[in-house]
Design a protein around this motif. Structure first.
Motif, PDB file in Angstrom:
ATOM      1  N   VAL A  93       0.848  -1.198   0.000  1.00  0.00           N
ATOM      2  CA  VAL A  93       0.000   0.000   0.000  1.00  0.00           C
ATOM      3  C   VAL A  93       0.879   1.243   0.000  1.00  0.00           C
ATOM      4  CG1 VAL A  93      -1.798   1.272   1.226  1.00  0.00           C
ATOM      5  CG2 VAL A  93      -1.798  -1.231   1.273  1.00  0.00           C
ATOM      6  N   GLU A  94       0.624   2.151  -0.918  1.00  0.00           N
ATOM      7  CA  GLU A  94       1.361   3.414  -1.002  1.00  0.00           C
ATOM      8  C   GLU A  94       0.372   4.570  -1.035  1.00  0.00           C
ATOM      9  OE1 GLU A  94       3.298   6.669  -1.217  1.00  0.00           O
ATOM     10  OE2 GLU A  94       4.400   4.819  -0.809  1.00  0.00           O
ATOM     11  N   GLN A  95       0.590   5.576  -0.183  1.00  0.00           N
ATOM     12  CA  GLN A  95      -0.369   6.670  -0.072  1.00  0.00           C
ATOM     13  C   GLN A  95      -0.366   7.581  -1.297  1.00  0.00           C
ATOM     14  OE1 GLN A  95       0.495   9.582   2.981  1.00  0.00           O
ATOM     15  NE2 GLN A  95       2.676   9.064   2.973  1.00  0.00           N
ATOM     16  N   HIS A  96       0.754   7.667  -1.999  1.00  0.00           N
ATOM     17  CA  HIS A  96       0.829   8.454  -3.231  1.00  0.00           C
ATOM     18  C   HIS A  96       0.954   7.482  -4.409  1.00  0.00           C
ATOM     19  CE1 HIS A  96       1.189  12.029  -0.762  1.00  0.00           C
ATOM     20  NE2 HIS A  96       2.238  11.514  -0.144  1.00  0.00           N
ATOM     21  N   ALA A  97       1.489   7.946  -5.500  1.00  0.00           N
ATOM     22  CA  ALA A  97       1.812   7.047  -6.603  1.00  0.00           C
ATOM     23  C   ALA A  97       3.213   6.512  -6.385  1.00  0.00           C
ATOM     24  CB  ALA A  97       1.734   7.794  -7.934  1.00  0.00           C
ATOM     25  N   LEU A  98       3.469   5.292  -6.797  1.00  0.00           N
ATOM     26  CA  LEU A  98       4.822   4.755  -6.691  1.00  0.00           C
ATOM     27  C   LEU A  98       5.791   5.660  -7.451  1.00  0.00           C
ATOM     28  CD1 LEU A  98       4.171   0.935  -7.240  1.00  0.00           C
ATOM     29  CD2 LEU A  98       4.723   2.087  -5.085  1.00  0.00           C
ATOM     30  N   GLY A  99       6.955   5.883  -6.855  1.00  0.00           N
ATOM     31  CA  GLY A  99       7.955   6.741  -7.484  1.00  0.00           C
ATOM     32  C   GLY A  99       7.765   8.223  -7.231  1.00  0.00           C
ATOM     33  N   HIS A 100       6.858   8.574  -6.300  1.00  0.00           N
ATOM     34  CA  HIS A 100       6.613   9.994  -6.012  1.00  0.00           C
ATOM     35  C   HIS A 100       7.862  10.661  -5.436  1.00  0.00           C
ATOM     36  CE1 HIS A 100       6.528   9.516  -1.631  1.00  0.00           C
ATOM     37  NE2 HIS A 100       5.893   8.367  -1.839  1.00  0.00           N
ATOM     38  N   SER A 101       7.825  11.988  -5.386  1.00  0.00           N
ATOM     39  CA  SER A 101       8.998  12.767  -4.956  1.00  0.00           C
ATOM     40  C   SER A 101       8.830  13.379  -3.578  1.00  0.00           C
ATOM     41  CB  SER A 101       9.281  13.887  -5.973  1.00  0.00           C
ATOM     42  OG  SER A 101       8.180  14.786  -6.045  1.00  0.00           O
ATOM     43  N   PHE A 102       7.884  12.892  -2.772  1.00  0.00           N
ATOM     44  CA  PHE A 102       7.616  13.496  -1.475  1.00  0.00           C
ATOM     45  C   PHE A 102       8.469  12.909  -0.352  1.00  0.00           C
ATOM     46  CE2 PHE A 102       3.338  13.662  -3.630  1.00  0.00           C
ATOM     47  CZ  PHE A 102       3.484  14.973  -4.046  1.00  0.00           C
ATOM     48  N   GLY A 103       9.053  11.738  -0.545  1.00  0.00           N
ATOM     49  CA  GLY A 103       9.767  11.065   0.529  1.00  0.00           C
ATOM     50  C   GLY A 103      11.268  11.075   0.330  1.00  0.00           C
TER      51      GLY A 103
ATOM     52  N   HIS B 296      -3.653   5.270  -1.508  1.00  0.00           N
ATOM     53  CA  HIS B 296      -4.377   4.995  -0.267  1.00  0.00           C
ATOM     54  C   HIS B 296      -3.401   5.026   0.910  1.00  0.00           C
ATOM     55  CE1 HIS B 296      -7.431   3.574  -3.047  1.00  0.00           C
ATOM     56  NE2 HIS B 296      -8.305   3.561  -2.050  1.00  0.00           N
ATOM     57  N   ARG B 297      -3.826   5.644   1.983  1.00  0.00           N
ATOM     58  CA  ARG B 297      -2.996   5.682   3.182  1.00  0.00           C
ATOM     59  C   ARG B 297      -3.645   4.844   4.280  1.00  0.00           C
ATOM     60  NH1 ARG B 297      -4.746   8.937   7.272  1.00  0.00           N
ATOM     61  NH2 ARG B 297      -6.527  10.287   6.803  1.00  0.00           N
ATOM     62  N   ALA B 298      -2.818   4.221   5.090  1.00  0.00           N
ATOM     63  CA  ALA B 298      -3.321   3.434   6.217  1.00  0.00           C
ATOM     64  C   ALA B 298      -3.777   4.398   7.300  1.00  0.00           C
ATOM     65  CB  ALA B 298      -2.227   2.508   6.732  1.00  0.00           C
TER      66      ALA B 298
ATOM     67  N   LEU C 236      -7.972   1.623   5.166  1.00  0.00           N
ATOM     68  CA  LEU C 236      -7.262   2.391   4.146  1.00  0.00           C
ATOM     69  C   LEU C 236      -8.162   3.506   3.647  1.00  0.00           C
ATOM     70  CD1 LEU C 236      -5.766  -0.585   2.096  1.00  0.00           C
ATOM     71  CD2 LEU C 236      -4.656   0.706   3.934  1.00  0.00           C
ATOM     72  N   ALA C 237      -7.664   4.725   3.657  1.00  0.00           N
ATOM     73  CA  ALA C 237      -8.416   5.879   3.178  1.00  0.00           C
ATOM     74  C   ALA C 237      -7.797   6.375   1.878  1.00  0.00           C
ATOM     75  CB  ALA C 237      -8.411   6.999   4.217  1.00  0.00           C
ATOM     76  N   MET C 238      -8.618   6.750   0.932  1.00  0.00           N
ATOM     77  CA  MET C 238      -8.111   7.255  -0.334  1.00  0.00           C
ATOM     78  C   MET C 238      -7.414   8.593  -0.112  1.00  0.00           C
ATOM     79  SD  MET C 238     -10.148   7.864  -3.919  1.00  0.00           S
ATOM     80  CE  MET C 238     -10.656   6.137  -3.964  1.00  0.00           C
ATOM     81  N   SER C 239      -6.213   8.739  -0.657  1.00  0.00           N
ATOM     82  CA  SER C 239      -5.445   9.971  -0.509  1.00  0.00           C
ATOM     83  C   SER C 239      -5.927  11.021  -1.502  1.00  0.00           C
ATOM     84  CB  SER C 239      -3.961   9.709  -0.751  1.00  0.00           C
ATOM     85  OG  SER C 239      -3.473   8.741   0.144  1.00  0.00           O
ATOM     86  N   PRO C 240      -5.776  12.295  -1.173  1.00  0.00           N
ATOM     87  CA  PRO C 240      -6.142  13.352  -2.133  1.00  0.00           C
ATOM     88  C   PRO C 240      -5.364  13.244  -3.436  1.00  0.00           C
ATOM     89  CG  PRO C 240      -5.811  14.257   0.067  1.00  0.00           C
ATOM     90  CD  PRO C 240      -5.350  12.838   0.114  1.00  0.00           C
ATOM     91  N   THR C 241      -4.163  12.632  -3.371  1.00  0.00           N
ATOM     92  CA  THR C 241      -3.337  12.508  -4.576  1.00  0.00           C
ATOM     93  C   THR C 241      -3.685  11.291  -5.412  1.00  0.00           C
ATOM     94  OG1 THR C 241      -1.666  11.313  -3.281  1.00  0.00           O
ATOM     95  CG2 THR C 241      -1.379  13.693  -3.527  1.00  0.00           C
ATOM     96  N   SER C 242      -4.652  10.491  -4.957  1.00  0.00           N
ATOM     97  CA  SER C 242      -5.024   9.288  -5.699  1.00  0.00           C
ATOM     98  C   SER C 242      -5.636   9.656  -7.042  1.00  0.00           C
ATOM     99  CB  SER C 242      -6.029   8.457  -4.897  1.00  0.00           C
ATOM    100  OG  SER C 242      -6.552   7.401  -5.686  1.00  0.00           O
ATOM    101  N   PRO C 243      -5.290   8.937  -8.127  1.00  0.00           N
ATOM    102  CA  PRO C 243      -5.906   9.213  -9.435  1.00  0.00           C
ATOM    103  C   PRO C 243      -7.418   9.055  -9.408  1.00  0.00           C
ATOM    104  CG  PRO C 243      -3.981   7.789  -9.661  1.00  0.00           C
ATOM    105  CD  PRO C 243      -4.263   7.904  -8.198  1.00  0.00           C
ATOM    106  N   ALA C 244      -7.926   8.243  -8.458  1.00  0.00           N
ATOM    107  CA  ALA C 244      -9.371   8.004  -8.381  1.00  0.00           C
ATOM    108  C   ALA C 244     -10.061   8.876  -7.337  1.00  0.00           C
ATOM    109  CB  ALA C 244      -9.626   6.527  -8.071  1.00  0.00           C
ATOM    110  N   ALA C 245      -9.360   9.889  -6.842  1.00  0.00           N
ATOM    111  CA  ALA C 245      -9.896  10.678  -5.731  1.00  0.00           C
ATOM    112  C   ALA C 245     -11.222  11.332  -6.065  1.00  0.00           C
ATOM    113  CB  ALA C 245      -8.879  11.734  -5.310  1.00  0.00           C
ATOM    114  N   GLY C 246     -11.432  11.686  -7.314  1.00  0.00           N
ATOM    115  CA  GLY C 246     -12.677  12.356  -7.673  1.00  0.00           C
ATOM    116  C   GLY C 246     -13.719  11.434  -8.246  1.00  0.00           C
ATOM    117  N   ALA C 247     -13.416  10.138  -8.272  1.00  0.00           N
ATOM    118  CA  ALA C 247     -14.344   9.187  -8.882  1.00  0.00           C
ATOM    119  C   ALA C 247     -15.424   8.782  -7.899  1.00  0.00           C
ATOM    120  CB  ALA C 247     -13.579   7.956  -9.365  1.00  0.00           C
ATOM    121  N   GLU C 248     -16.477   8.198  -8.443  1.00  0.00           N
ATOM    122  CA  GLU C 248     -17.577   7.706  -7.616  1.00  0.00           C
ATOM    123  C   GLU C 248     -17.229   6.315  -7.095  1.00  0.00           C
ATOM    124  OE1 GLU C 248     -20.339   9.197  -6.676  1.00  0.00           O
ATOM    125  OE2 GLU C 248     -19.747  11.052  -7.670  1.00  0.00           O
TER     126      GLU C 248
END
Length: 530
Positions: A46-56, A185-187, A236-248
């Motif tokens: 489980v990764e809260q952002h996309a794999l390979g992100h630049s935040f960490g 998704h973040r834990a 697991l909660a969907m992160s704001p950065t998730s590609p599906a964050a705005g989906a139904e």
């Protein structure tokens, strides 16, 4: 998502988390208590952002790999680390050369420093060839100016790891071994299931509950039926950065598992305090390290006949560089004032992290992300907000003061590397170090500490494992760290291979004259705050 849950869920998709997921999924078929079947483990990453992100701390391209350490403990581990990267490449179906560029490496140390004997002695005892360079040879072959009364040691196995390629290979090898990946998704909650009852272990930050036991009365507990016979539930909660964050789609889901391996990187403090509900934390601090990229100069620009063309060309023509090309990794074991640093406690200037037993070297390597440039930084950086206050490392200030280059980097470059442009940095960035008090990693079973100790009787040992605090030197050892974390988590469920048993034995105790560890080297308890 797997029906019936997972044997292991790994939280955090940085380099260590990707390695832990791969290692948990690998290995011979084994019996699992909750299923009573003999099969390979089911693993979710489980990764809260996309794999390979630049935040960490796992993004970018260039990371040092080397076998030379002043600490014999890490010198013993490094051959296993190199072999582990070979295994990752094989599992991903890629050539090792796409992940690792062997350039050789030079360690610069004051001749009178006790580190000279520590480093050379460790290499000799473990069969590593180390060549002593004289001043003329170091300048002619590598473009490195060795100061008077300094010792220059060359080791041919050092090189540069392509961090992006390494992480991608870990994910590819993991998926080939059956690892499922959930991005965006973040834990947000951890629950123990026993006797048909569900107990919350995490702190319920949204309701303001002060501790895990108080949070246990939360009305949002998932039903015990969701456990599917497993011992843990992970929300697991969907992160704001998730590609599906705005989906139904469902913004929250619960997965069942028997084991959680938390690899939070710079989110270590909030992970321990909130997700795992730990009331006693180890000393961990975050540092923002300034990283600069400078241009390599051709020989005509340097004006020195001894330097020849670029240092990279000289290195490529040198047999001891294995013909791979590129300038060697350079590590200077002296502080910025030029004073030697010894094996004991190192005094650091105010505003930086507490003193540790590890020296504060300057390091430099070929830049993969910026061809024709060199990446340079100091192992000690600027102190940022304390780990307790910095809850979102992604919000850190990425600005790098020009004075860091002008005051600290440029004078060192001018003195040590005349083939590099010391007048300006063409590019600068920051990266995050998650430092422990002694710069040893934390890879430990924390089951008895989760939920403020509430899980001690409800869960089996190895149910919750923590791997964090890589302290600025963990990337090269990531496959090994992942293997150790997986072994700690799964040792109660299956027979470990001989290599895993050897690693656990090596990391269980540490016998060094330098500074013997009071407990397991990677253990958390010896570093808990009072």
């Amino acid at each position: 998502m797997a029906t019936g849950g997972y044997d292991v869920v790994v939280v955090g998709g940085g380099v260590v988390g990707c390695a832990a997921a791969l290692e948990a999924a690998r290995g011979p078929a084994a019996p699992f208590a909750s299923q009573g079947l003999r099969r390979a483990p089911k693993v979710l990453l489980v990764e809260q952002h996309a794999l390979g992100h630049s935040f960490g701390s796992s993004h970018g391209r260039s990371r040092i790999i080397r076998k030379t350490y002043p600490s014999e403990f890490y010198t013993r581990l490094m051959p296993h680390a190199y072999a582990s990267w070979e295994g990752v490449a094989a599992g991903a179906g890629v050539e090792l050369g796409t992940m690792l560029r062997q350039t050789g490496g030079i360690d610069l140390l004051p001749s009178t420093s006790p580190l000279v004997e520590l480093l050379t002695g460790a290499c000799e005892r473990h069969g590593l060839d180390v060549e002593r360079l004289d001043e003329a040879g170091a300048l002619r072959r590598f473009g490195v100016q060795v100061p008077p009364d300094y010792c220059a040691l060359f080791q041919r196995d050092s090189g540069v790891l392509d961090a992006a390629q390494c992480c991608a290979a870990l994910v590819r090898a993991g998926r080939a071994s059956g690892v499922e990946v959930l991005e965006g998704h973040r834990a947000s909650g951890l629950f123990a299931v026993a006797g048909g009852e569900v107990k919350q272990l995490s702190r319920d930050c949204s309701s303001g509950a002060g501790d895990a036991s108080e949070a246990g009365a939360s009305a949002s507990l998932p039903p015990a039926s969701a456990a599917c016979g497993r011992r843990l539930l992970l929300r697991l909660a969907m992160s704001p950065t998730s590609p599906a964050a705005g989906a139904e789609s469902a913004r929250e889901r619960v997965v069942a598992t028997d084991r959680v391996i938390a690899c939070p990187g710079p989110w270590a403090a909030p992970c321990m305090r909130e997700l795992l509900g730990m009331t006693r934390l180890p000393s961990i601090s975050l540092q923002s390290i300034a990283v600069h990229f400078v241009k390599r100069l051709a020989g005509r620009e340097v004006g020195g006949a001894d330097v020849g063309e670029t240092a990279g060309a000289a290195c490529a023509a040198t047999p001891t560089c294995a013909g791979r090309g590129g300038m060697p990794v350079l590590i200077d074991y002296a502080d910025w004032s030029g004073a030697a640093v010894g094996p004991g406690k190192v005094a650091r200037s105010s505003g930086q992290t507490p003193a540790t037993s590890v020296p504060t070297p300057v390091y430099m390597m070929e830049s993969i992300e910026h061809p024709g440039m060199v990446k340079i930084a100091c192992h000690v950086g600027y102190s940022v907000e304390g780990a307790a206050a910095l809850t979102d490392p992604a919000a850190r200030d990425r600005g790098v003061p020009h004075r860091d280059f002008e005051d600290r980097v440029a004078p060192w470059l001018k003195a040590r590397t005349p083939h590099l442009d010391s007048s300006r940095a063409l590019h600068s960035d920051t990266c995050l170090y998650t430092n422990t008090c002694d710069e040893d990693f934390i890879i430990d079973d924390v089951t008895s500490l989760v939920g403020g100790g509430a899980a001690a009787g409800a869960l089996e040992p190895g149910s919750v494992v923590l791997a964090c605090g890589m302290s600025g030197h963990g990337f090269k050892l990531a496959p090994l760290s992942g293997r150790i974390a997986a072994a700690v988590a799964l040792s109660g469920e299956r027979g470990l291979g001989s290599d895993a048993r050897e690693l656990l034995s090596m990391t269980a105790t540490r016998s060094e004259a330098l500074e013997p560890a009071a407990g397991p080297t990677f253990g958390l308890r010896r570093r808990l705050d009072p």
